[in-house]
Design a protein around this motif. Structure first.
Motif, PDB file in Angstrom:
ATOM      1  N   LEU A 225     -28.447  -3.837  21.767  1.00 58.59           N
ATOM      2  CA  LEU A 225     -29.067  -4.215  22.867  1.00 58.59           C
ATOM      3  C   LEU A 225     -28.366  -5.586  23.508  1.00 58.59           C
ATOM      4  CD1 LEU A 225     -32.764  -3.485  22.118  1.00 58.59           C
ATOM      5  CD2 LEU A 225     -31.093  -2.198  23.349  1.00 58.59           C
ATOM      6  N   ALA A 226     -27.357  -6.180  22.906  1.00 56.41           N
ATOM      7  CA  ALA A 226     -26.892  -7.302  23.171  1.00 56.41           C
ATOM      8  C   ALA A 226     -26.199  -7.337  24.412  1.00 56.41           C
ATOM      9  CB  ALA A 226     -26.290  -7.927  21.945  1.00 56.41           C
ATOM     10  N   SER A 227     -26.168  -8.390  25.073  1.00 54.17           N
ATOM     11  CA  SER A 227     -25.296  -8.697  26.304  1.00 54.17           C
ATOM     12  C   SER A 227     -25.315 -10.229  26.493  1.00 54.17           C
ATOM     13  CB  SER A 227     -26.232  -8.022  27.572  1.00 54.17           C
ATOM     14  OG  SER A 227     -27.053  -8.800  28.059  1.00 54.17           O
ATOM     15  N   ALA A 228     -24.041 -10.632  27.118  1.00 52.48           N
ATOM     16  CA  ALA A 228     -23.726 -11.893  27.462  1.00 52.48           C
ATOM     17  C   ALA A 228     -24.631 -12.645  28.544  1.00 52.48           C
ATOM     18  CB  ALA A 228     -22.296 -12.085  28.190  1.00 52.48           C
ATOM     19  N   GLU A 229     -25.105 -11.863  29.376  1.00 50.37           N
ATOM     20  CA  GLU A 229     -26.256 -12.156  30.322  1.00 50.37           C
ATOM     21  C   GLU A 229     -27.455 -12.695  29.503  1.00 50.37           C
ATOM     22  OE1 GLU A 229     -28.712 -10.722  34.240  1.00 50.37           O
ATOM     23  OE2 GLU A 229     -27.421  -9.269  33.148  1.00 50.37           O
ATOM     24  N   LYS A 230     -27.887 -11.842  28.516  1.00 51.04           N
ATOM     25  CA  LYS A 230     -29.026 -11.985  27.837  1.00 51.04           C
ATOM     26  C   LYS A 230     -28.776 -13.082  27.055  1.00 51.04           C
ATOM     27  CE  LYS A 230     -31.011  -8.149  26.476  1.00 51.04           C
ATOM     28  NZ  LYS A 230     -31.394  -7.107  25.534  1.00 51.04           N
ATOM     29  N   GLY A 231     -27.536 -13.295  26.346  1.00 50.30           N
ATOM     30  CA  GLY A 231     -27.282 -14.310  25.682  1.00 50.30           C
ATOM     31  C   GLY A 231     -27.540 -15.809  26.248  1.00 50.30           C
ATOM     32  N   GLU A 232     -26.825 -15.888  27.461  1.00 47.48           N
ATOM     33  CA  GLU A 232     -27.352 -17.311  28.363  1.00 47.48           C
ATOM     34  C   GLU A 232     -28.773 -17.566  28.292  1.00 47.48           C
ATOM     35  OE1 GLU A 232     -26.018 -19.094  32.460  1.00 47.48           O
ATOM     36  OE2 GLU A 232     -25.693 -17.031  32.138  1.00 47.48           O
ATOM     37  N   LYS A 233     -29.582 -16.258  28.437  1.00 43.93           N
ATOM     38  CA  LYS A 233     -31.044 -16.624  28.591  1.00 43.93           C
ATOM     39  C   LYS A 233     -31.641 -17.015  27.292  1.00 43.93           C
ATOM     40  CE  LYS A 233     -31.726 -13.082  32.346  1.00 43.93           C
ATOM     41  NZ  LYS A 233     -32.251 -11.990  32.798  1.00 43.93           N
ATOM     42  N   PHE A 234     -31.159 -16.312  26.303  1.00 48.60           N
ATOM     43  CA  PHE A 234     -31.698 -16.936  25.003  1.00 48.60           C
ATOM     44  C   PHE A 234     -31.184 -18.249  24.826  1.00 48.60           C
ATOM     45  CE2 PHE A 234     -31.526 -12.312  23.374  1.00 48.60           C
ATOM     46  CZ  PHE A 234     -33.013 -12.292  22.997  1.00 48.60           C
ATOM     47  N   LEU A 235     -29.903 -18.557  24.920  1.00 50.61           N
ATOM     48  CA  LEU A 235     -29.623 -19.900  24.698  1.00 50.61           C
ATOM     49  C   LEU A 235     -30.022 -20.968  25.460  1.00 50.61           C
ATOM     50  CD1 LEU A 235     -27.622 -21.742  22.972  1.00 50.61           C
ATOM     51  CD2 LEU A 235     -25.844 -21.379  24.853  1.00 50.61           C
ATOM     52  N   ASN A 236     -30.372 -21.153  26.671  1.00 53.05           N
ATOM     53  CA  ASN A 236     -30.759 -21.588  27.468  1.00 53.05           C
ATOM     54  C   ASN A 236     -32.433 -21.831  27.245  1.00 53.05           C
ATOM     55  OD1 ASN A 236     -28.634 -22.240  28.949  1.00 53.05           O
ATOM     56  ND2 ASN A 236     -28.993 -20.884  30.763  1.00 53.05           N
ATOM     57  N   GLY A 237     -33.028 -20.737  26.988  1.00 51.61           N
ATOM     58  CA  GLY A 237     -34.507 -21.115  26.701  1.00 51.61           C
ATOM     59  C   GLY A 237     -34.663 -21.815  25.378  1.00 51.61           C
ATOM     60  N   ILE A 238     -33.937 -21.525  24.360  1.00 49.88           N
ATOM     61  CA  ILE A 238     -34.083 -22.121  22.865  1.00 49.88           C
ATOM     62  C   ILE A 238     -33.503 -23.542  23.051  1.00 49.88           C
ATOM     63  CG2 ILE A 238     -32.826 -22.025  20.589  1.00 49.88           C
ATOM     64  CD1 ILE A 238     -32.072 -19.341  20.959  1.00 49.88           C
ATOM     65  N   VAL A 239     -32.588 -23.880  23.768  1.00 49.83           N
ATOM     66  CA  VAL A 239     -32.423 -25.454  24.058  1.00 49.83           C
ATOM     67  C   VAL A 239     -33.847 -26.143  24.769  1.00 49.83           C
ATOM     68  CG1 VAL A 239     -30.990 -27.054  25.403  1.00 49.83           C
ATOM     69  CG2 VAL A 239     -29.709 -24.974  24.196  1.00 49.83           C
ATOM     70  N   ARG A 240     -34.091 -25.315  25.759  1.00 53.47           N
ATOM     71  CA  ARG A 240     -35.322 -26.048  26.524  1.00 53.47           C
ATOM     72  C   ARG A 240     -36.576 -26.052  25.306  1.00 53.47           C
ATOM     73  NH1 ARG A 240     -35.092 -22.924  30.354  1.00 53.47           N
ATOM     74  NH2 ARG A 240     -36.588 -21.202  29.561  1.00 53.47           N
ATOM     75  N   GLU A 241     -36.741 -25.111  24.366  1.00 54.72           N
ATOM     76  CA  GLU A 241     -37.964 -25.298  23.772  1.00 54.72           C
ATOM     77  C   GLU A 241     -37.854 -26.144  22.485  1.00 54.72           C
ATOM     78  OE1 GLU A 241     -40.936 -21.957  23.148  1.00 54.72           O
ATOM     79  OE2 GLU A 241     -39.172 -20.663  23.775  1.00 54.72           O
ATOM     80  N   VAL A 242     -36.438 -26.245  21.945  1.00 52.61           N
ATOM     81  CA  VAL A 242     -36.235 -27.310  20.845  1.00 52.61           C
ATOM     82  C   VAL A 242     -36.084 -28.751  21.621  1.00 52.61           C
ATOM     83  CG1 VAL A 242     -34.377 -28.076  19.293  1.00 52.61           C
ATOM     84  CG2 VAL A 242     -34.768 -25.591  19.630  1.00 52.61           C
ATOM     85  N   LEU A 243     -35.697 -28.840  22.755  1.00 53.04           N
ATOM     86  CA  LEU A 243     -35.742 -30.241  23.443  1.00 53.04           C
ATOM     87  C   LEU A 243     -37.177 -30.649  23.666  1.00 53.04           C
ATOM     88  CD1 LEU A 243     -33.574 -32.093  24.557  1.00 53.04           C
ATOM     89  CD2 LEU A 243     -34.163 -30.953  26.698  1.00 53.04           C
ATOM     90  N   SER A 244     -37.916 -29.590  23.966  1.00 53.43           N
ATOM     91  CA  SER A 244     -39.612 -29.992  24.121  1.00 53.43           C
ATOM     92  C   SER A 244     -40.049 -30.727  22.694  1.00 53.43           C
ATOM     93  CB  SER A 244     -40.476 -29.118  24.454  1.00 53.43           C
ATOM     94  OG  SER A 244     -39.985 -28.285  25.752  1.00 53.43           O
ATOM     95  N   PHE A 245     -39.619 -30.233  21.783  1.00 56.20           N
ATOM     96  CA  PHE A 245     -39.862 -31.085  20.620  1.00 56.20           C
ATOM     97  C   PHE A 245     -39.594 -32.130  20.154  1.00 56.20           C
ATOM     98  CE2 PHE A 245     -38.789 -31.988  16.174  1.00 56.20           C
ATOM     99  CZ  PHE A 245     -39.895 -32.447  15.584  1.00 56.20           C
ATOM    100  N   VAL A 246     -38.004 -32.293  20.569  1.00 56.11           N
ATOM    101  CA  VAL A 246     -37.287 -33.593  20.523  1.00 56.11           C
ATOM    102  C   VAL A 246     -37.879 -34.562  21.288  1.00 56.11           C
ATOM    103  CG1 VAL A 246     -35.000 -34.665  20.907  1.00 56.11           C
ATOM    104  CG2 VAL A 246     -35.113 -32.409  19.957  1.00 56.11           C
ATOM    105  N   ASP A 247     -38.572 -34.355  22.684  1.00 56.55           N
ATOM    106  CA  ASP A 247     -39.039 -35.308  23.426  1.00 56.55           C
ATOM    107  C   ASP A 247     -40.305 -35.915  22.728  1.00 56.55           C
ATOM    108  OD1 ASP A 247     -37.036 -35.440  25.294  1.00 56.55           O
ATOM    109  OD2 ASP A 247     -38.066 -33.587  26.557  1.00 56.55           O
ATOM    110  N   GLU A 248     -41.062 -35.097  22.071  1.00 57.19           N
ATOM    111  CA  GLU A 248     -42.203 -35.388  21.158  1.00 57.19           C
ATOM    112  C   GLU A 248     -41.888 -36.243  20.096  1.00 57.19           C
ATOM    113  OE1 GLU A 248     -45.366 -35.301  22.232  1.00 57.19           O
ATOM    114  OE2 GLU A 248     -44.648 -34.478  24.035  1.00 57.19           O
TER     115      GLU A 248
END
Length: 252
Positions: A225-248
């Motif tokens: 089920l993998a795709s590069a388009e989906k990979g970009e969404k996964f990566l950007n979302g992961i970075v965003r959520e990890v960054l939320s913790f880092v900011d705290e």
């Protein structure tokens, strides 16, 4: 703010006590017939670098520890692993070096499930060694549950190892390393809650398997089920959520 690019006087001028030191943990292990041995290291490195790029004044990023505790993958050729006790000591010793350079906040960002138990054990020892230093540990998928739920197409069991998510991110980051024509679904078929396998499923009991006992190919999940388009969404979302913790964590 990448440690490997700095000289010692530059590190001293940075005053590491005022930064969050980001320490990524990877692995060098099999990821099925379609992904390279560096998959975990490639992904967690990309996440860490994206975080550093967005908070360069606040973060000092260490090189990724490319070897991990991967004993359960040794049946598959190519895997390089460190046993649990020396891995615990390795994490402790590297963190000692970071504290000695002045760091007071260290975030160990994990990219491989097998590192979880020894890294947590290392934190217990580090807290005893440095009671005034803040150490935190998290696997990126634990912080990014909302992204994984939103982007995935697979049902429970589709996210595991060399799966829909990891294959998608690698197709986005390093398509030249991926052999999608070899991707096949594999992994445990158990339906009971005690043996289900998925990144978003927390088992109520703990047990240990060798990887070849639960997967013929070294894959767990639905890489088809993998795709590069989906990979970009996964990566950007992961970075965003990890960054939320880092900011705290910066405020702690």
């Amino acid at each position: 703010m990448l440690l490997e690019n700095l000289s010692w006087p530059e590190v001293k001028r940075l005053k590491p006590a005022n930064k969050v030191v980001l320490f990524p943990l990877g692995s060098f292990e099999q990821h099925g017939p379609h992904l390279p041995l560096t998959t975990d290291t490639d992904i967690v490195t990309a996440i860490a670098r994206h975080i550093e790029q967005q908070r360069p004044r606040n973060i000092l990023c260490l090189p990724t520890l490319w070897t991990g505790h991967s004993t359960h993958h040794l049946f598959f050729p190519g895997t390089l692993s460190v046993h649990q006790m020396p891995y615990i000591q390795l994490v402790i010793e590297l963190c000692h070096s970071v504290v000695n350079m002045g760091a007071r906040k260290i975030f160990i960002l994990n990219g491989h499930g097998g590192n979880d138990v020894p890294a947590r054990a290392a934190l217990r020892e580090l807290k005893s060694d440095f009671p005034k230093t803040q150490f935190v540990f998290a696997s990126y998928w634990s912080l990014a549950g909302q992204t994984l739920k939103r982007v995935r197409q697979s049902e429970t069991g589709g996210l595991g190892h060399a799966c829909e998510m990891e294959t998608s991110i690698m197709l986005y980051l390093h398509p030249e390393k991926v052999k999608p024509q070899l991707a096949r679904r594999d992994g445990p078929k158990h339906k009971d809650i005690y043996r289900k396998s998925d990144m978003l499923h927390s088992r109520p009991v703990y047990f240990v398997n060798e990887f070849h006992e639960v997967s013929k190919t070294g894959t767990i999940g639905h890489p088809d089920l993998a795709s590069a388009e989906k990979g970009e969404k996964f990566l950007n979302g992961i970075v965003r959520e990890v960054l939320s913790f880092v900011d705290e964590f910066i405020k702690w």
